[in-house]
Design an enzyme around this catalytic site. Structure first.
Site, mmCIF file in Angstrom:
data_model
loop_
_atom_site.group_PDB
_atom_site.id
_atom_site.type_symbol
_atom_site.label_atom_id
_atom_site.label_comp_id
_atom_site.label_asym_id
_atom_site.label_seq_id
_atom_site.Cartn_x
_atom_site.Cartn_y
_atom_site.Cartn_z
ATOM 1 N N CYS A 1 30.704 17.367 53.226
ATOM 2 C CA CYS A 1 32.455 18.345 53.529
ATOM 3 C C CYS A 1 33.180 17.686 52.460
ATOM 4 O O CYS A 1 32.700 16.429 51.920
ATOM 5 C CB CYS A 1 32.375 17.841 54.856
ATOM 6 N N ARG B 1 30.456 17.435 45.287
ATOM 7 C CA ARG B 1 30.338 17.006 46.402
ATOM 8 C C ARG B 1 28.539 17.922 47.421
ATOM 9 O O ARG B 1 28.141 17.135 48.289
ATOM 10 C CB ARG B 1 30.754 16.641 47.768
ATOM 11 N N TRP C 1 29.350 21.051 54.078
ATOM 12 C CA TRP C 1 27.872 21.288 54.454
ATOM 13 C C TRP C 1 27.483 21.312 54.952
ATOM 14 O O TRP C 1 27.807 20.255 55.698
ATOM 15 C CB TRP C 1 27.653 19.520 53.524
ATOM 16 N N ASN D 1 35.275 16.910 58.195
ATOM 17 C CA ASN D 1 34.211 16.131 57.381
ATOM 18 C C ASN D 1 33.542 15.352 58.251
ATOM 19 O O ASN D 1 34.274 14.726 58.713
ATOM 20 C CB ASN D 1 34.648 15.754 56.150
ATOM 21 N N GLY D 2 32.134 15.521 58.958
ATOM 22 C CA GLY D 2 31.454 14.419 59.679
ATOM 23 C C GLY D 2 31.148 14.496 60.846
ATOM 24 O O GLY D 2 30.661 15.700 61.013
ATOM 25 N N GLU E 1 11.730 6.865 41.014
ATOM 26 C CA GLU E 1 13.216 6.600 40.438
ATOM 27 C C GLU E 1 13.394 8.661 40.197
ATOM 28 O O GLU E 1 14.135 9.174 39.927
ATOM 29 C CB GLU E 1 13.691 6.122 39.852
ATOM 30 N N LYS F 1 14.029 11.772 41.129
ATOM 31 C CA LYS F 1 14.756 13.116 40.311
ATOM 32 C C LYS F 1 14.513 14.522 39.917
ATOM 33 O O LYS F 1 14.717 15.260 40.510
ATOM 34 C CB LYS F 1 14.648 12.420 38.656
ATOM 35 N N GLU G 1 14.805 16.474 43.869
ATOM 36 C CA GLU G 1 15.370 16.983 44.163
ATOM 37 C C GLU G 1 16.336 18.127 43.005
ATOM 38 O O GLU G 1 16.643 19.158 43.470
ATOM 39 C CB GLU G 1 16.758 15.718 44.245
ATOM 40 N N HIS H 1 -6.214 3.500 47.555
ATOM 41 C CA HIS H 1 -5.900 3.199 48.485
ATOM 42 C C HIS H 1 -5.493 4.840 49.645
ATOM 43 O O HIS H 1 -5.223 4.800 50.726
ATOM 44 C CB HIS H 1 -4.615 3.112 49.057
ATOM 45 N N LYS I 1 26.787 15.506 46.924
ATOM 46 C CA LYS I 1 26.929 14.476 46.226
ATOM 47 C C LYS I 1 27.120 12.862 46.891
ATOM 48 O O LYS I 1 26.840 11.630 46.651
ATOM 49 C CB LYS I 1 27.816 14.725 45.316
HETATM 50 C C1 F6R Z 1 19.954 11.361 43.409
HETATM 51 C C2 F6R Z 1 20.944 10.845 43.979
HETATM 52 C C3 F6R Z 1 20.994 10.253 45.636
HETATM 53 C C4 F6R Z 1 22.386 9.121 45.889
HETATM 54 C C5 F6R Z 1 22.621 8.432 46.680
HETATM 55 C C6 F6R Z 1 23.126 7.581 46.865
HETATM 56 O O1 F6R Z 1 19.628 11.212 42.426
HETATM 57 O O2 F6R Z 1 22.412 11.110 43.496
HETATM 58 O O3 F6R Z 1 19.463 9.918 46.456
HETATM 59 O O4 F6R Z 1 21.479 7.798 45.139
HETATM 60 O O5 F6R Z 1 23.077 9.678 48.073
HETATM 61 O O6 F6R Z 1 24.357 7.655 46.982
HETATM 62 P P1 F6R Z 1 25.402 6.776 46.592
HETATM 63 O O7 F6R Z 1 24.945 5.723 45.296
HETATM 64 O O8 F6R Z 1 26.147 6.883 46.818
HETATM 65 O O9 F6R Z 1 25.444 5.606 47.769
#
Ligand code: F6R
Length: 605
Positions: free
Chosen positions: A2, A27, A74, A98-99, A478, A482, A485, A501, A600
């Site tokens: 949010c 976000r 959100w 927000n929260g 990673e 990627k 998501e 395994h 975000k």
């Molecule tokens: C994946 C991604 C998330 C963030 C995670 C932590 O592409 O962006 O997995 O890395 O939500 O976010 P921060 O770095 O802002 O603590």
């Protein structure tokens, strides 16, 4: 997550609220809304979907008030529809939040018993009802204070009142809230970035406090409703790179900026004339550190995992990498001789922040590696190491990951040389290799077309695996994150040695598998694991710096990364895995910058 905006001004505020909400879109959100005060009446307008939809509603039915609040939601409590969208208003007040209010069910029942009815399924509406109820017998300050005291959980709030036609209230506990100062107008916003086009003068509300914005002044109150003063910061406009320019989306821009990101970061930390890394005032002297603990979420956690391998490689220290949501609740033996490092792009991730707070409460030594310098993690860490990546807008983290790797690698070398765990000759050689990395990243970025071709193999895939060993394993994790998501394809990142395994059972004819196999000390083993995958019909995309033709006839495609010191191959392996996720998502018509269900800045637990 949010996002909140609030403005009190001497002119109509709705257009400014909309443009600030657009800044918060990155976000991640699913509905939007706005409330303004017009001729002593609260006017609430909201919708599911994008801020563009809200803008259309406002175009047909304009709002002209000179104070108001706005929100992008959100969903946490209740589906993302128009009714659950914020603001939540009664005749007397309108609230954006927000929260998460953890005792909302109890409060709901309490106020239902008092005769109040609820329109939405949200936890937020209890705040609206409580404020409305307390207003009947209290002045403004007491009404806010009593309401906040009854709330459990985390929140940032923006509130307007029908009977107070010259002010907007902001409050926070857990979730961040910035206050901006303008000329004859003042603002609140979930982050300073939302307010950047209106002001560069910012304060940050402290946890538990609230503020009252008037157009000519801002008053701050602590949790005992005592008036307090707040420091005002001037934000720099230096890194104002948050425009897409000629790129199709922010993600492709941010991937392509990574050579610059590493170069800038290296330049900020490296005194080239003395070959020294400018990381001073470590909260614990390097020689006295007993153990290092690295903590983060998602991509930031993968940076921690990468640093774990580096610290093991170059120092004699014991090291652990932890997921913040686990760390905060585990019964870990916390030791004052350990250094606790928190990695976060946003600096506001709720779990990482809570893990940091746990350490602060235990008087431990902390270091924050962040992109947003004004963030809560930056403000609460003993030492802050910025990654200098500039605003990252795409939800999927790319250039921040590379920035985190750069700082973590420099920090590792700094600790290693200070502890005399590496010789000065080895140190100089490693620094030299790192200084070449920006050019090698650039070279790898220029090979995007190769990955574009192979992306087609993945569109119809039921699932895929990313395999790597040793220093390549965190990048395999990673890569899988990627792809998941961005393209919504199931992907697993695995230590290649684990295949036998269990996961090998998943391999079937035609399944695409990505193998990270740089020519390091793990190469031969990784190749054996790759053979096992090929033997079972897996179609391998091999990412390597090996130029020999040995495996060529068996693998579907080989992506060549440039040669470098094997400890920093990870910088180069990162580029193709990002491109792959990007191009698969593009072919599948996914929303690249705002993947479904994601946010975000994850400011709730
Ligand atoms: C994946 C991604 C998330 C963030 C995670 C932590 O592409 O962006 O997995 O890395 O939500 O976010 P921060 O770095 O802002 O603590």
């Amino acid at each position: 997550m949010c996002g909140i905006v609030g403005i009190v001004s001497n002119k109509s505020v709705s257009a400014s609220i909309i443009s600030a909400l657009k800044k918060l879109e990155y976000r991640g959100y699913d509905s939007a809304g706005i409330s303004t005060l017009i001729n002593g009446q609260i006017k609430e307008q909201k919708c599911s979907g994008r801020v563009d939809n809200l803008e259309k509603i406002l175009f047909q039915n304009p709002s002209s008030g000179d104070l108001g609040i706005g929100h992008v939601r959100w969903a946490t409590h209740g589906v993302p529809n128009q009714v659950n969208a914020h603001p939540h208003s009664s005749e007397a007040v309108s609230v954006v939040h927000n929260g998460i209010i953890e005792n909302s069910d109890t409060l709901r029942n309490e106020y239902k018993d008092k005769g109040y009815s609820f329109k939405s399924q949200t936890d937020t509406e209890v705040i609206t009802i409580m404020l409305t109820d307390f207003l009947k017998q209290n002045d403004l300050i007491n009404c806010i204070h009593k309401t906040l005291k009854k709330l459990e959980g985390s929140f940032a709030l923006g509130i307007i009142f029908k009977d107070y036609n010259n002010l907007v209230v902001g409050a926070r506990r857990g979730s961040p809230l910035a206050v901006g100062y303008g000329h004859n107008e003042n603002f609140i916003g979930s982050d300073s970035y939302a307010l950047k086009s209106m002001t560069n003068k910012i304060s940050y509300l402290d946890d538990g406090n609230f503020c009252i914005l008037y157009k000519e002044k801002v008053e701050f109150y602590n949790s005992d409703k005592k008036k307090i003063n707040k420091e005002i910061f001037e934000l720099s406009y230096e890194d104002n790179t948050a425009e897409k320019g000629d790129y199709r989306d922010f993600m492709s821009k941010e991937i392509n900026e990574q050579s610059y990101t590493t170069k800038k970061c290296i330049n900020e930390y490296l005194n080239t004339s003395k070959n020294e890394i400018n990381i001073l005032n470590l909260p614990l002297e390097a020689k006295k550190i007993r153990k290092i603990r690295l903590i983060g979420c998602g991509t930031a956690y993968h940076s921690c995992l990468m640093a774990k391998y580096w610290i093991e490689e170059f120092t004699s220290l014991d090291v652990d990498a932890d997921i913040a949501s686990e760390f905060r609740y585990r019964r870990i033996k916390l030791d004052p001789n350990d250094l606790y490092i928190f990695v976060s792009q946003s600096g506001e991730t709720a779990d990482t922040l809570a893990a940091l707070e746990k350490c602060k409460k235990n008087n431990l030594k902390t270091c924050g590696i962040v992109n947003v310098l004004e963030s809560s993690i930056a403000r609460n860490s003993d030492l802050v190491l910025p990654i200098h990546a500039g605003p990252e807008i795409g939800v999927a983290s790319t250039k921040a990951f590379i920035g985190q790797l750069t700082v973590l690698y420099l920090l590792t070398l700094k600790i290693a040389i200070d502890r005399k765990d590496i010789s000065s000759e080895e140190y100089s050689k490693l620094i030299l290799d790192l200084r070449n990395i920006p050019d090698l990243i650039e070279e790898t970025l220029n090979k995007q077309k190769d990955i574009q071709e192979i992306a087609r193999d993945f569109i119809k895939a039921k699932g895929t695996m990313y395999l790597g060993r040793g220093l390549s394993f965190p990048i395999a994790m990673e890569g899988a994150l990627k792809l998941k998501e961005l393209s919504y394809i199931h992907a697993e990142g695995y230590a290649a040695g684990e295949m036998k395994h269990g996961p090998l059972a998943l391999i079937e004819d035609g399944m695409p598998v990505i193998v990270l196999a740089p020519k390091d000390r793990f190469y031969e083993k990784t190749i054996s694991n790759m053979q096992e995958v090929i033997a079972r019909g897996g179609k391998v995309l091999m990412i390597t710096d090996d130029t020999s033709e040995t495996m060529s006839e068996n693998i579907r495609f080989k992506f060549q990364i440039p040669k470098t010191n094997s400890s920093i191959n990870s910088f180069l392996l990162t580029i193709p895995i990002q491109f792959l996720a990007y191009h698969v998502a593009l072919l599948k018509n996914c929303d690249i910058d705002k993947p479904r269900n994601l946010a975000k800045s994850v400011t709730v637990e």
